[in-house]
Write a protein that holds these residues in place. Structure first.
Motif, mmCIF file in Angstrom:
data_model
loop_
_atom_site.group_PDB
_atom_site.id
_atom_site.type_symbol
_atom_site.label_atom_id
_atom_site.label_comp_id
_atom_site.label_asym_id
_atom_site.label_seq_id
_atom_site.Cartn_x
_atom_site.Cartn_y
_atom_site.Cartn_z
ATOM 1 N N THR A 122 28.511 53.906 17.977
ATOM 2 C CA THR A 122 29.824 53.247 17.944
ATOM 3 C C THR A 122 29.888 51.933 18.730
ATOM 4 O OG1 THR A 122 30.583 54.542 19.840
ATOM 5 C CG2 THR A 122 31.034 55.441 17.635
ATOM 6 N N GLN A 123 28.939 51.694 19.634
ATOM 7 C CA GLN A 123 29.016 50.506 20.487
ATOM 8 C C GLN A 123 29.008 49.169 19.738
ATOM 9 O OE1 GLN A 123 25.833 51.521 23.223
ATOM 10 N NE2 GLN A 123 27.314 51.801 24.894
ATOM 11 N N PRO A 124 28.150 48.977 18.731
ATOM 12 C CA PRO A 124 28.165 47.670 18.055
ATOM 13 C C PRO A 124 29.516 47.345 17.428
ATOM 14 C CG PRO A 124 26.177 48.866 17.484
ATOM 15 C CD PRO A 124 27.053 49.814 18.244
ATOM 16 N N GLU A 125 30.139 48.323 16.815
ATOM 17 C CA GLU A 125 31.435 48.082 16.181
ATOM 18 C C GLU A 125 32.508 47.766 17.226
ATOM 19 O OE1 GLU A 125 34.246 47.360 13.396
ATOM 20 O OE2 GLU A 125 32.080 47.516 13.133
ATOM 21 N N ARG A 126 32.485 48.474 18.348
ATOM 22 C CA ARG A 126 33.453 48.200 19.424
ATOM 23 C C ARG A 126 33.230 46.801 20.006
ATOM 24 N NH1 ARG A 126 32.207 53.281 22.492
ATOM 25 N NH2 ARG A 126 32.250 51.882 24.273
ATOM 26 N N LEU A 127 31.977 46.422 20.184
ATOM 27 C CA LEU A 127 31.666 45.090 20.711
ATOM 28 C C LEU A 127 32.090 44.012 19.721
ATOM 29 C CD1 LEU A 127 30.441 43.260 22.855
ATOM 30 C CD2 LEU A 127 28.194 43.667 21.820
ATOM 31 N N ARG A 128 31.806 44.228 18.437
ATOM 32 C CA ARG A 128 32.202 43.262 17.415
ATOM 33 C C ARG A 128 33.712 43.084 17.410
ATOM 34 N NH1 ARG A 128 34.389 43.100 12.827
ATOM 35 N NH2 ARG A 128 34.389 45.330 12.496
ATOM 36 N N HIS A 129 34.428 44.184 17.502
ATOM 37 C CA HIS A 129 35.892 44.140 17.525
ATOM 38 C C HIS A 129 36.390 43.365 18.756
ATOM 39 C CE1 HIS A 129 39.945 45.384 16.528
ATOM 40 N NE2 HIS A 129 40.106 45.831 17.768
ATOM 41 N N ALA A 130 35.783 43.617 19.916
ATOM 42 C CA ALA A 130 36.173 42.906 21.145
ATOM 43 C C ALA A 130 35.887 41.405 21.013
ATOM 44 C CB ALA A 130 35.426 43.478 22.342
ATOM 45 N N LEU A 131 34.742 41.051 20.417
ATOM 46 C CA LEU A 131 34.404 39.637 20.230
ATOM 47 C C LEU A 131 35.360 38.957 19.252
ATOM 48 C CD1 LEU A 131 30.512 39.861 20.126
ATOM 49 C CD2 LEU A 131 31.918 38.848 21.937
ATOM 50 N N GLU A 132 35.782 39.678 18.234
ATOM 51 C CA GLU A 132 36.764 39.117 17.300
ATOM 52 C C GLU A 132 38.080 38.848 18.018
ATOM 53 O OE1 GLU A 132 36.811 41.842 13.966
ATOM 54 O OE2 GLU A 132 35.097 40.824 13.040
ATOM 55 N N GLY A 133 38.445 39.727 18.951
ATOM 56 C CA GLY A 133 39.656 39.511 19.743
ATOM 57 C C GLY A 133 39.518 38.295 20.642
ATOM 58 N N LEU A 134 38.349 38.097 21.225
ATOM 59 C CA LEU A 134 38.114 36.943 22.102
ATOM 60 C C LEU A 134 38.072 35.626 21.340
ATOM 61 C CD1 LEU A 134 35.366 38.220 24.568
ATOM 62 C CD2 LEU A 134 37.630 37.388 25.185
ATOM 63 N N THR A 135 37.404 35.636 20.184
ATOM 64 C CA THR A 135 37.198 34.381 19.442
ATOM 65 C C THR A 135 38.307 34.094 18.436
ATOM 66 O OG1 THR A 135 35.887 35.468 17.708
ATOM 67 C CG2 THR A 135 34.686 34.591 19.625
ATOM 68 N N GLY A 136 39.003 35.131 18.001
ATOM 69 C CA GLY A 136 40.004 34.946 16.963
ATOM 70 C C GLY A 136 39.372 34.694 15.601
ATOM 71 N N LYS A 137 38.085 35.043 15.456
ATOM 72 C CA LYS A 137 37.360 34.823 14.198
ATOM 73 C C LYS A 137 36.619 36.084 13.799
ATOM 74 C CE LYS A 137 36.798 29.975 15.171
ATOM 75 N NZ LYS A 137 35.976 28.819 15.098
ATOM 76 N N LYS A 138 36.209 36.123 12.534
ATOM 77 C CA LYS A 138 35.363 37.214 12.067
ATOM 78 C C LYS A 138 33.991 37.040 12.702
ATOM 79 C CE LYS A 138 36.375 38.746 7.608
ATOM 80 N NZ LYS A 138 36.146 38.606 6.169
ATOM 81 N N VAL A 139 33.422 38.125 13.202
ATOM 82 C CA VAL A 139 32.138 38.058 13.896
ATOM 83 C C VAL A 139 31.079 38.833 13.122
ATOM 84 C CG1 VAL A 139 30.887 38.693 16.004
ATOM 85 C CG2 VAL A 139 33.213 37.788 16.162
ATOM 86 N N THR A 140 29.955 38.179 12.906
ATOM 87 C CA THR A 140 28.772 38.812 12.351
ATOM 88 C C THR A 140 27.777 38.925 13.496
ATOM 89 O OG1 THR A 140 29.171 37.698 10.243
ATOM 90 C CG2 THR A 140 26.989 38.646 10.581
ATOM 91 N N MET A 141 27.279 40.128 13.748
ATOM 92 C CA MET A 141 26.394 40.337 14.894
ATOM 93 C C MET A 141 24.975 40.669 14.463
ATOM 94 S SD MET A 141 28.453 42.425 17.870
ATOM 95 C CE MET A 141 27.633 43.898 17.402
ATOM 96 N N VAL A 142 24.044 40.154 15.250
ATOM 97 C CA VAL A 142 22.642 40.538 15.151
ATOM 98 C C VAL A 142 22.274 41.092 16.514
ATOM 99 C CG1 VAL A 142 20.291 39.711 14.807
ATOM 100 C CG2 VAL A 142 22.155 38.718 13.477
ATOM 101 N N THR A 143 21.720 42.302 16.536
ATOM 102 C CA THR A 143 21.385 42.921 17.820
ATOM 103 C C THR A 143 19.877 43.090 17.937
ATOM 104 O OG1 THR A 143 21.592 45.160 16.928
ATOM 105 C CG2 THR A 143 23.564 44.191 17.925
ATOM 106 N N ARG A 144 19.414 43.075 19.187
ATOM 107 C CA ARG A 144 18.004 43.336 19.465
ATOM 108 C C ARG A 144 17.904 43.957 20.852
ATOM 109 N NH1 ARG A 144 18.610 38.015 20.760
ATOM 110 N NH2 ARG A 144 17.701 37.363 22.729
ATOM 111 N N GLU A 145 16.834 44.704 21.066
ATOM 112 C CA GLU A 145 16.583 45.292 22.376
ATOM 113 C C GLU A 145 15.790 44.315 23.225
ATOM 114 O OE1 GLU A 145 15.180 49.344 23.152
ATOM 115 O OE2 GLU A 145 15.789 49.722 21.063
ATOM 116 N N GLU A 146 16.176 44.209 24.488
ATOM 117 C CA GLU A 146 15.468 43.362 25.443
ATOM 118 C C GLU A 146 15.424 44.102 26.780
ATOM 119 O OE1 GLU A 146 16.215 38.969 27.093
ATOM 120 O OE2 GLU A 146 16.356 39.141 24.912
ATOM 121 N N PRO A 147 14.430 44.975 26.959
ATOM 122 C CA PRO A 147 14.352 45.821 28.153
ATOM 123 C C PRO A 147 14.324 45.036 29.470
ATOM 124 C CG PRO A 147 12.785 46.558 26.499
ATOM 125 C CD PRO A 147 13.354 45.264 26.016
#
Length: 189
Positions: A122-147
Motif C-alpha cells: 500500500t505504500q506506493p499508492e499512499r505516497l503517490r496520493h500525498a505527492l499529488e496533494g503537494l504538487t496539485g498534479k497527477k503523479v507518475t512514480m518510478v520506484t527503486r531500492e537503494e539500500p
C-alpha cells in the motif's frame, strides 16, 4: 527527470505548437513515446544520429528508408529539418523535452522514488496520493531500492527533492554538530 538543453526545449516547443495547430497533440505524445522507446532499445540508431561523418543527404535517405510511413508527416518533416540543420543528434533530448512539455500541459509530473527497503503493497499508492496533494498534479512514480540510504526514502519531483532518508538525517546532524560552538565540559572539584 532529465534537464533538457535550451536548444532542445526550443525545438520541442516548436513541435508541440505545430502539433497543436494541426490538432494532433494526442498522436504527438504516442509517436514521441514510441520514438523514445525505440532509441532506448536501439543504441545504434542514436550512434547513427550522432555520427558527423555521415552527410545529411545520406542520413535523410537512410532515416526515410527506416521510418518510411511509420511516422506522421509532421514528425518526418521535423526530423528532416533537424538533419538539414545538423541538429539530428539532439533528437533524443528533444523528444524528452516534448514529453515534459506535454506532461506540464496535461498537469502531470513524474516522481522518482528511491527506498532503502522494499515498499509494502500500500505504500506506493499512499505516497503517490500525498505527492499529488503537494504538487496539485497527477503523479507518475518510478520506484527503486537503494539500500545505501540506510532507512527511509528519497523522492525527486522535477527539481524538488524530498529526502527522508537516514543518510540525510545523519548528514544533517553531523553538519549541525560541526557548526555548533561546543566546548568541552570542565569539571570543577
Amino acid at each position: 527527470m532529465a534537464i533538457h538543453s535550451r536548444v532542445s526545449i526550443r525545438y520541442a516547443r516548436a513541435l508541440v505548437l505545430a502539433a497543436q495547430e494541426a490538432d494532433n497533440i494526442a498522436s504527438l505524445r504516442q509517436e514521441t513515446e514510441g520514438l523514445t522507446e525505440l532509441m532506448q532499445r536501439t543504441p545504434l540508431l542514436v550512434k547513427f544520429l550522432d555520427d558527423p561523418s555521415i552527410n545529411k543527404h545520406d542520413k535523410s535517405r537512410i532515416l526515410n528508408a527506416v521510418f518510411g510511413d511509420h511516422l506522421s508527416p509532421l514528425m518526418r518533416r521535423f526530423i528532416a529539418m533537424l538533419v538539414g540543420g545538423y541538429r539530428e543528434r539532439l533528437l533524443p533530448d528533444i523528444l524528452g523535452a516534448v514529453l515534459t512539455l506535454l506532461d506540464a500541459r496535461e498537469g502531470r509530473v513524474h516522481a522518482e522514488v528511491a527506498s532503502a527497503t522494499p515498499f509494502t503493497e500500500t505504500q506506493p499508492e499512499r505516497l503517490r496520493h500525498a505527492l499529488e496533494g503537494l504538487t496539485g498534479k497527477k503523479v507518475t512514480m518510478v520506484t527503486r531500492e537503494e539500500p545505501d540510504l540506510g532507512a527511509g526514502f528519497v523522492v525527486r519531483v522535477g527539481d524538488t527533492v524530498f529526502d527522508a532518508s537516514l543518510r540525510a538525517q545523519l548528514a544533517q546532524m553531523r553538519s549541525q554538530l560541526l557548526q555548533s560552538n561546543l566546548r568541552p565540559a570542565v569539571r570543577t572539584s
